[in-house]
Design a protein around this motif. Structure first.
Motif: not given
Length: 630
Positions: A437, A439, A516, A549-556
């Motif tokens: 994790y 990110l 973004r 990085y909202e999308g990547y953070i959300e996936k994490s």
């Protein structure tokens, strides 16, 4: 026979005053525990026996985490460094890390002064020989002078001192690092108590006299012009920085090493311990990477008031005369005077799967271990463990619930979980690649992840916590503003986008959507739609990273939620894995050894496969739990 005598009662005793010991002792004392710190030599508190630096990839993030929890390392290096640089600035935020060159003497002096001024702390010089063990619990320690100190909890942070042996060529002698006394009695006592112990090895390079270096043949490595700090409390920055210097080995260097491999303790068989994979000796590098024509050598000053320069990259156990020959082949070091020779050191380390995630030993209650004794390498890894051991020993002394950081909370959580769940067959070094994790575990957001924990346990002051909450509110408010504000495609906007190398707008766009774009920074947004009041730099940084990085953070975060479900599935204590039909024999052995606290931890054990986990889950859910007797 030395006569024993009662010397005092404490809540917590810390054995050792290296980087693990000082964090452990300061944490427990600041949490209100009456703390005794015992060290072999008072002149070596927080000493840096290896490289004079703090931080770097992954490690620098650990220092930020230590600070966010209320620890000391970041504060002290901020006040005593000679240079600071942010690494990996051209890469994403997950791998950026701060690294400081230390004034090692000043760092040590300031850390010792901090300990001496801590109200609940007693600092004593003494050699611990044995632990007081009664009914499977540790109740204190006995020194070589017979002094008996009793305590509710005890932490061993013995570093590389347990049966330490220094090796230079064919010379081998009993010693701790930097020619200090080794700890023999305690090492023997630990073995007698039945702890599983391994022999590890680490090493250092020569130190040379700065006056004898020809810096015109090297490349200068200056610090950052932008003021940097590890601690969130630092407000005054050191601007008078000293440079480091870069040079390289060459074919002549490698030839000398090849010609003398038979004299290296590494290859003669004199060294039995396992060395660190990620910090190999120069002879190891030359053998393993024989296709490389050269290796980097960094010349790092050890302080402002010393001529000693640390020759980073030249760690070796070759004889002294060969070390001098090697130095003479390196550009800039042809006439360098060696002030200290490099050496290897072997020492006893605990097999860390003998520990709970709190760093308490499974074998003896109220006894904790932290730092290099647990098989790690590096000051930062030691300090992170020390802090957690200090927190948990103090909380145990006060009958409070102990603190365990998860892998998604902190690099410190990754470090401890790796050690107690997987163990290590070589000195363990924390790497960004070890954190799934990463990110989420960034340099920039350590305070957002851990300050609440530090405040709850009493290591973060109300004043600091108030500032932290104000920062969080500013970040949230600015992100919400950018979500609502529409940037129109007017002349000023189109001109700025063209200058930034970004495509023109056809319609209005939300501030967050424009931010973004990879080429757009918060400074661009600020120029188009400035906030009502100027925001602090760290707030602006968080806004940009969280939006981009909202999308990547959300996936994490979704992955973390899945992990938490497994972490919440607890494994009953004392389960008899031999009674579970269908488990592979290796899985049974490893599960008995590690005694995982949750299904998630069980799934991370090497040798336990998904089929074993499925069987274990069914067994637990059926509720027919066979326990290991007595």
């Amino acid at each position: 026979m030395v006569k024993k005598f009662e010397a005092g009662n404490y809540d917590v005793i810390v054995i050792g005053a290296g980087h693990a010991g000082v964090e452990a002792g300061l944490a427990s004392a600041r949490m209100g525990a009456k703390t005794l710190m015992l060290t072999i030599n008072l002149d070596m508190v927080a000493f840096m026996p290896c490289n004079p630096s703090v931080g770097g990839p992954a490690k620098g993030i650990v220092v930020r985490e230590i600070d966010a929890l209320g620890g000391q390392m970041g504060r002290t290096i901020d006040q005593t460094h000679i240079q600071m640089r942010m690494l990996n600035t051209g890469k994403g935020p997950a791998v950026r890390a701060l690294r400081a060159q230390a004034d090692k003497v000043l760092y040590q002096q300031m850390m010792k002064e901090t300990i001496e001024n801590e109200p609940n702390m007693t600092l004593l010089q003494g050699m611990v020989e044995e632990l007081i063990i009664e009914d499977g619990e540790c109740h204190g320690v006995i020194t070589n002078t017979g002094a008996t100190f009793r305590a509710k909890t005890t932490i061993i942070t013995a570093g590389t001192f347990l049966r330490g042996e220094v090796i230079i060529g064919d010379l081998k002698y009993s010693s701790g690092p930097n020619n200090q006394q080794p700890s023999i009695g305690l090492a023997d006592h630990m073995r007698a108590l039945g702890f599983d112990v391994v022999r590890f090895k680490t090493g250092t390079p020569p130190r040379v006299n700065s006056s004898t270096i020809d810096y015109t043949k090297t490349e200068i490595q200056p610090g950052d012009e932008t003021p940097r700090a590890f601690s969130y409390e630092t407000t005054e920055f050191i601007t008078d920085q000293l440079p480091c210097w870069l040079t390289y080995t060459n074919a002549e260097t490698h030839q000398i090493i090849d010609d003398n491999l038979h004299r290296s303790a590494m290859y003669s068989g004199m060294i039995k311990g396992t060395g660190p994979r990620y910090c190999p000796s120069i002879e190891d590098k030359v053998v393993r990477f024989n296709d490389k024509p050269r290796h980097q050598i960094f010349l790092e000053p050890e302080g402002r008031n010393t001529k000693e320069v640390y020759v980073q990259g030249l760690s070796t156990s070759l004889p002294e005369d060969v070390q001098q020959q090697i130095l003479s082949t390196i550009p800039g070091l042809e006439n360098a005077q060696m002030m200290r020779s490099g050496y290897a050191i072997e020492y006893d380390a605990m097999v860390p799967t003998q520990l709970w995630p709190t760093l308490e030993t499974k074998k003896i209650r109220n006894l904790y271990t932290a730092g290099q004794i647990n098989g790690t390498s590096g000051y930062e890894e030691a300090a992170g463990q020390g802090l957690m051991a200090g927190i948990n020993a103090a909380r145990r002394a006060f009958n409070k619930e102990e603190v365990i950081l998860s892998r998604s909370d902190a690099y410190i959580g990754v470090l401890i979980d790796d050690l107690v769940t997987k163990g290590t067959n070589e000195p363990y070094r924390l790497l960004t690649s070890r954190a799934e994790y990463r990110l989420l575990l960034r340099h920039d957001n350590a305070d957002l992840r851990l300050t609440d924990v530090g405040h709850e346990i009493g290591l973060i002051s109300e004043e600091r916590y108030s500032r932290f909450n104000a920062k969080k509110e500013m970040i949230d408010a600015e992100i919400n503003r950018l979500k609502e504000v529409i940037i129109k495609p007017n002349e000023a906007t189109q001109s700025l986008l063209e200058e930034a190398g970004s495509s023109a707008l056809k319609d209005g766009i939300r501030g967050t959507d424009l931010l973004r774009r990879p080429e757009i920074t918060y400074n661009h947004i600020k120029a188009l739609i400035p906030a009502e009041t100027e925001l602090p730099g760290d707030v602006e940084e968080q806004v940009e990273i969280q939006v981009k990085y909202e999308g990547y953070i959300e996936k994490s975060l979704q992955q973390v939620d899945k992990l938490k479900k497994m972490e919440n599935k607890k494994v009953p204590e004392g389960i008899d894995y031999d009674a579970i039909t269908g488990l592979a024999s290796e899985a049974r052995q490893k599960l008995h050894e590690v005694q995982p606290l949750s299904i998630a931890q069980a799934s991370r054990i090497s040798g336990v496969n998904p089929a074993d986990i499925s069987i274990l889950l069914v067994y637990i859910e059926q509720g027919k739990i066979a326990k290991v007797s007595g």
